[in-house]
Enzyme design. Structure first.
Site, short mmCIF file in Angstrom:
data_model
loop_
_atom_site.label_atom_id
_atom_site.label_comp_id
_atom_site.label_asym_id
_atom_site.label_seq_id
_atom_site.Cartn_x
_atom_site.Cartn_y
_atom_site.Cartn_z
N GLU A 47 0.83 -1.21 0.00
CA GLU A 47 0.00 0.00 0.00
C GLU A 47 0.86 1.25 0.00
OE1 GLU A 47 -3.40 2.29 2.69
OE2 GLU A 47 -2.26 0.64 3.57
N GLU A 146 -11.47 2.78 5.58
CA GLU A 146 -10.41 3.17 6.51
C GLU A 146 -10.53 4.67 6.76
OE1 GLU A 146 -5.90 1.88 7.27
OE2 GLU A 146 -6.18 3.03 5.43
#
Length: 179
Positions: A47, A146
């Site tokens: 990520e 998130e």
């Protein structure tokens, strides 16, 4: 699926001066991790995290950098975890980035920019458009939320119920939403 983190530029180090060594180490670690994960039929995710707001020292910052590293690693069980919050901050151009990196994407995460709250909170991103784009690209994976909810968790998922209603979809229920 498991997130394999890239690490941080050491305190006091010049990013450009250590970038080559950090990339080499990250690639070696990813190969090792991918080989272990393959034994368990698991996917590793990398990520890019923005270094403008969230973590100035995080090594992996853009989808372009992540794609180049994934190519160098050369393991089919490694994918891109594309967090649209970080991508918008670093690159913008989300539609093009989603189209370009779609074959590498193994997971998507969402949060509104700049506040990192629910997708329907005020901000830069048009999530109904983004979700339609993901659907048109054929994305069938999960979309991780998130963000920092402004209220409790169930309140924070109200945007999802509104989105489903706008598309004429039945609510999947609280237990499915929490997955």
């Amino acid at each position: 699926r498991i997130h394999l983190m890239a690490g941080r530029v050491p305190l006091g180090a010049d990013r450009a001066a250590v970038a080559g060594e950090m990339e080499t180490t990250f690639i070696e670690n990813l190969r090792y991790g991918a080989d272990l994960l393959a034994q368990e039929d698991m996917i590793g995710l990398v990520e890019p995290i923005n270094n403008r707001i969230t973590d100035p020292r995080y090594f992996l910052n853009t989808p372009h950098q992540a794609a180049a590293i994934l190519e160098k690693v050369g393991r089919p069980n490694l994918k891109l975890q594309l967090d649209l919050f970080h991508c918008q901050i670093m690159d913008g151009n989300l539609s093009r980035n989603l189209e370009t990196y779609f074959p590498l994407i193994g997971h998507i995460q969402v949060a509104q920019v700049p506040g990192r709250h629910e997708p329907d909170s005020p901000g830069e991103l048009n999530f109904p458009y983004i979700f339609d784009l993901l659907e048109s690209l054929g994305y069938t994976g999960y979309v991780g939320c998130e963000y920092a909810p402004k209220g409790d968790t169930l309140e924070g998922l109200g945007w999802l119920h509104s989105y489903w209603e706008s598309r004429g979809l039945p609510h999947a229920g609280t237990s499915k939403v929490a997955e």
